[in-house]
Write a protein that holds these residues in place. Structure first.
Motif, PDB file in Angstrom:
ATOM      1  N   PHE A 113       0.803  -1.214   0.000  1.00 13.83           N
ATOM      2  CA  PHE A 113       0.000   0.000   0.000  1.00 13.83           C
ATOM      3  C   PHE A 113       0.840   1.270   0.000  1.00 13.83           C
ATOM      4  N   LYS A 114       2.145   1.117  -0.174  1.00 19.96           N
ATOM      5  CA  LYS A 114       3.026   2.265  -0.338  1.00 19.96           C
ATOM      6  C   LYS A 114       4.088   1.885  -1.349  1.00 19.96           C
ATOM      7  N   GLU A 115       4.660   2.888  -2.008  1.00 20.99           N
ATOM      8  CA  GLU A 115       5.766   2.621  -2.922  1.00 20.99           C
ATOM      9  C   GLU A 115       7.082   2.531  -2.169  1.00 20.99           C
ATOM     10  N   GLN A 116       7.201   3.238  -1.064  1.00 23.31           N
ATOM     11  CA  GLN A 116       8.435   3.270  -0.297  1.00 23.31           C
ATOM     12  C   GLN A 116       8.100   3.163   1.177  1.00 23.31           C
ATOM     13  N   TRP A 117       8.808   2.266   1.889  1.00 19.59           N
ATOM     14  CA  TRP A 117       8.545   2.037   3.299  1.00 19.59           C
ATOM     15  C   TRP A 117       9.704   2.566   4.130  1.00 19.59           C
ATOM     16  N   SER A 118       9.543   2.487   5.440  1.00 23.71           N
ATOM     17  CA  SER A 118      10.557   3.002   6.356  1.00 23.71           C
ATOM     18  C   SER A 118      11.916   2.375   6.093  1.00 23.71           C
ATOM     19  N   VAL A 119      12.938   3.180   6.232  1.00 21.03           N
ATOM     20  CA  VAL A 119      14.326   2.789   6.032  1.00 21.03           C
ATOM     21  C   VAL A 119      14.520   2.127   4.670  1.00 21.03           C
ATOM     22  N   GLY A 120      13.886   2.732   3.653  1.00 20.23           N
ATOM     23  CA  GLY A 120      14.237   2.443   2.277  1.00 20.23           C
ATOM     24  C   GLY A 120      13.785   1.136   1.674  1.00 20.23           C
ATOM     25  N   HIS A 121      12.860   0.417   2.298  1.00 23.32           N
ATOM     26  CA  HIS A 121      12.430  -0.850   1.722  1.00 23.32           C
ATOM     27  C   HIS A 121      11.249  -0.664   0.774  1.00 23.32           C
ATOM     28  N   LEU A 122      11.221  -1.505  -0.248  1.00 23.54           N
ATOM     29  CA  LEU A 122      10.127  -1.518  -1.211  1.00 23.54           C
ATOM     30  C   LEU A 122       9.169  -2.652  -0.845  1.00 23.54           C
ATOM     31  N   ASN A 123       8.264  -2.977  -1.755  1.00 22.62           N
ATOM     32  CA  ASN A 123       7.299  -4.038  -1.485  1.00 22.62           C
ATOM     33  C   ASN A 123       7.876  -5.408  -1.862  1.00 22.62           C
ATOM     34  N   ASN A 124       9.061  -5.706  -1.353  1.00 22.26           N
ATOM     35  CA  ASN A 124       9.728  -6.939  -1.753  1.00 22.26           C
ATOM     36  C   ASN A 124       9.233  -8.173  -1.012  1.00 22.26           C
ATOM     37  N   TRP A 125       8.270  -7.997  -0.123  1.00 22.67           N
ATOM     38  CA  TRP A 125       7.742  -9.109   0.675  1.00 22.67           C
ATOM     39  C   TRP A 125       6.277  -9.393   0.345  1.00 22.67           C
ATOM     40  N   SER A 126       5.744  -8.714  -0.659  1.00 21.27           N
ATOM     41  CA  SER A 126       4.299  -8.730  -0.879  1.00 21.27           C
ATOM     42  C   SER A 126       3.748 -10.086  -1.292  1.00 21.27           C
ATOM     43  N   ASN A 127       4.595 -11.000  -1.766  1.00 26.39           N
ATOM     44  CA  ASN A 127       4.116 -12.338  -2.134  1.00 26.39           C
ATOM     45  C   ASN A 127       4.461 -13.381  -1.077  1.00 26.39           C
ATOM     46  N   LEU A 128       4.893 -12.928   0.084  1.00 28.62           N
ATOM     47  CA  LEU A 128       5.252 -13.817   1.179  1.00 28.62           C
ATOM     48  C   LEU A 128       4.364 -13.599   2.400  1.00 28.62           C
ATOM     49  N   THR A 129       3.289 -12.899   2.222  1.00 30.56           N
ATOM     50  CA  THR A 129       2.395 -12.527   3.309  1.00 30.56           C
ATOM     51  C   THR A 129       1.348 -13.610   3.567  1.00 30.56           C
ATOM     52  N   LEU A 130       0.498 -13.365   4.562  1.00 20.42           N
ATOM     53  CA  LEU A 130      -0.666 -14.221   4.813  1.00 20.42           C
ATOM     54  C   LEU A 130      -1.957 -13.533   4.399  1.00 20.42           C
ATOM     55  N   PHE A 131      -1.814 -12.437   3.664  1.00 22.75           N
ATOM     56  CA  PHE A 131      -2.925 -11.708   3.068  1.00 22.75           C
ATOM     57  C   PHE A 131      -2.554 -11.425   1.613  1.00 22.75           C
ATOM     58  N   ASP A 132      -3.550 -11.405   0.730  1.00 25.09           N
ATOM     59  CA  ASP A 132      -3.244 -11.122  -0.673  1.00 25.09           C
ATOM     60  C   ASP A 132      -3.029  -9.628  -0.871  1.00 25.09           C
ATOM     61  N   TYR A 133      -2.813  -9.218  -2.116  1.00 18.98           N
ATOM     62  CA  TYR A 133      -2.472  -7.821  -2.386  1.00 18.98           C
ATOM     63  C   TYR A 133      -3.545  -6.844  -1.936  1.00 18.98           C
ATOM     64  N   GLU A 134      -4.795  -7.294  -1.852  1.00 24.47           N
ATOM     65  CA  GLU A 134      -5.898  -6.434  -1.420  1.00 24.47           C
ATOM     66  C   GLU A 134      -6.195  -6.572   0.062  1.00 24.47           C
ATOM     67  N   GLY A 135      -5.429  -7.393   0.772  1.00 24.44           N
ATOM     68  CA  GLY A 135      -5.617  -7.521   2.212  1.00 24.44           C
ATOM     69  C   GLY A 135      -6.568  -8.624   2.640  1.00 24.44           C
ATOM     70  N   ARG A 136      -6.923  -9.529   1.737  1.00 24.47           N
ATOM     71  CA  ARG A 136      -7.800 -10.649   2.095  1.00 24.47           C
ATOM     72  C   ARG A 136      -6.974 -11.803   2.656  1.00 24.47           C
ATOM     73  N   SER A 137      -7.436 -12.377   3.749  1.00 22.63           N
ATOM     74  CA  SER A 137      -6.694 -13.461   4.383  1.00 22.63           C
ATOM     75  C   SER A 137      -6.581 -14.657   3.453  1.00 22.63           C
ATOM     76  N   LEU A 138      -5.434 -15.332   3.517  1.00 18.44           N
ATOM     77  CA  LEU A 138      -5.123 -16.462   2.658  1.00 18.44           C
ATOM     78  C   LEU A 138      -5.363 -17.784   3.393  1.00 18.44           C
ATOM     79  N   PRO A 139      -5.453 -18.896   2.661  1.00 18.81           N
ATOM     80  CA  PRO A 139      -5.722 -20.192   3.304  1.00 18.81           C
ATOM     81  C   PRO A 139      -4.695 -20.589   4.361  1.00 18.81           C
TER      82      PRO A 139
END
Length: 359
Positions: A313-339
């Motif tokens: 939900f941001k292009e740039q996060w604290s201390v210079g990180h990008l969305n490099n973890w977005s496919n390793l979450t327990l929620f999808d890109y829209e925030g819906r919980s995953l199996p």
């Protein structure tokens, strides 16, 4: 089981995501992310703490506020000191800028005073941390260069003495506030027994007193589930301390429609039988949890999924990180919980049933 088992999550980015407009859903229903996690069996939260970071997150004020939210949900709290103003890990252990010019003795005093003041602040507001890490992924030391044990310094007893003295000092600071707080040391490479034993043997040699062992286990870096199981079995019997896997994750996607630079993006980074799909992630998490619960003498007391809520939900996060973890979450890109989150709920309910007294 005769001791609690922690189904945990590191959600240190959560407030930053929320302020950027990120929302979380269980099915079609939006809810507080902490509530969704709790409803799915998560009973422990890990928070990282940076000394004086850029921005308003992961500092003491932010940590105090998040600790209130966590304790209001009745959750166990694991506090992770990085002893840096930014990310600390095996490749980066940069001193806080306010400590740059301190000699080794002054560093020890600063570390003790800072640790004690943070833990005291949490206790004073009624949010005592249940467990505290003295550093993050400290396989190569902390507070470089003073506490560095990498490269040609790896086998220097003088350097190990300095490093372990820093760890001892931090542990003593925590215990000076409340002796019941569990003090943890954190080693990365949870599937690599030789690395873990080398570091933990040094702690034994230098008589560092601590309560539990934390491991990171990222399968694309640290090995297979079988490697993890073998390591847990050896460490549990060798050191007779409780162990927790305090960083773990697995991808649910590698297609990367967001065009971000993501950490896991190739088929060869995956493990056989666990495709990068929602179902593959769920299967991996199920087998991972069942495996660590087989650790001898119930010595593995739980895990913390690392940043399951880091949705883009941001292009740039604290201390210079990008969305490099977005496919390793327990929620999808829209925030819906995953199996995989439902798997945690299912297994946590089984744990409660096993722990219930027989009437």
């Amino acid at each position: 089981m005769n001791k609690p088992f922690y189904y945990g999550a590191d959600i240190s980015f959560l407030e930053e995501i929320e302020q950027a407009g990120g929302m979380f859903y269980e099915g079609d229903t939006a809810d507080d992310c902490l509530e969704i996690l709790k409803n799915n069996g998560v009973n422990s939260i890990r928070l990282r703490l940076w000394n004086n970071p850029e921005g308003e997150f992961c500092n003491l004020d932010h940590t105090l506020a998040m600790a209130k939210r966590i304790k209001e949900k009745g959750m166990h709290l694991l506090l992770c000191f990085h002893y840096s103003d930014e990310w600390a890990d095996p490749k980066h252990q940069k001193k806080p800028k306010d400590w740059i010019d301190l000699d080794t003795d002054a560093l020890k005093h600063a570390l003790f005073d800072y640790t004690r003041s943070v833990v005291s602040a949490l206790v004073s507001q009624g949010t005592k941390p249940d467990m505290v890490q003295i550093g993050n992924e400290i396989t190569m030391g902390i507070l470089w260069e003073d506490g560095c044990v990498t490269g040609e310094l790896r086998h220097s007893d003088e350097q190990w003495s300095k490093f372990t003295d820093f760890v001892r000092t931090g542990a003593q600071a925590v215990k000076s506030v409340d002796s019941e707080i569990n003090v943890m040391v954190h080693v990365d490479q949870g599937g690599k027994n030789d690395v873990c034993r080398f570091v933990l043997d040094q702690f034994e040699k230098h008589n560092v007193q601590y309560d539990s062992i934390g491991l990171s286990f990222y399968p694309w870096w640290h090995g297979t589930l079988q490697d993890l199981e073998a390591n847990l079995s050896d460490l549990a019997l060798r050191y007779e301390k409780d162990i927790a896997i305090i960083e773990v994750a697995y991808p649910w996607n590698i297609e990367n429609p967001l065009n971000d630079i993501i950490i896991v993006q190739k088929e060869e980074q995956l493990h056989t039988g666990y495709p990068a799909t929602q179902e593959g992630q769920a299967a991996y998490i199920r087998n991972f949890i069942e495996l660590i619960q087989r650790t001898p003498n119930n010595r593995c007391i739980g895990f913390h999924y690392w940043e399951p809520c880091w949705i883009p939900f941001k292009e740039q996060w604290s201390v210079g990180h990008l969305n490099n973890w977005s496919n390793l979450t327990l929620f999808d890109y829209e925030g819906r919980s995953l199996p995989a989150l439902a798997v945690i709920r299912e297994l946590s309910q089984l744990t409660k049933m096993e722990a219930a007294p027989v009437e």
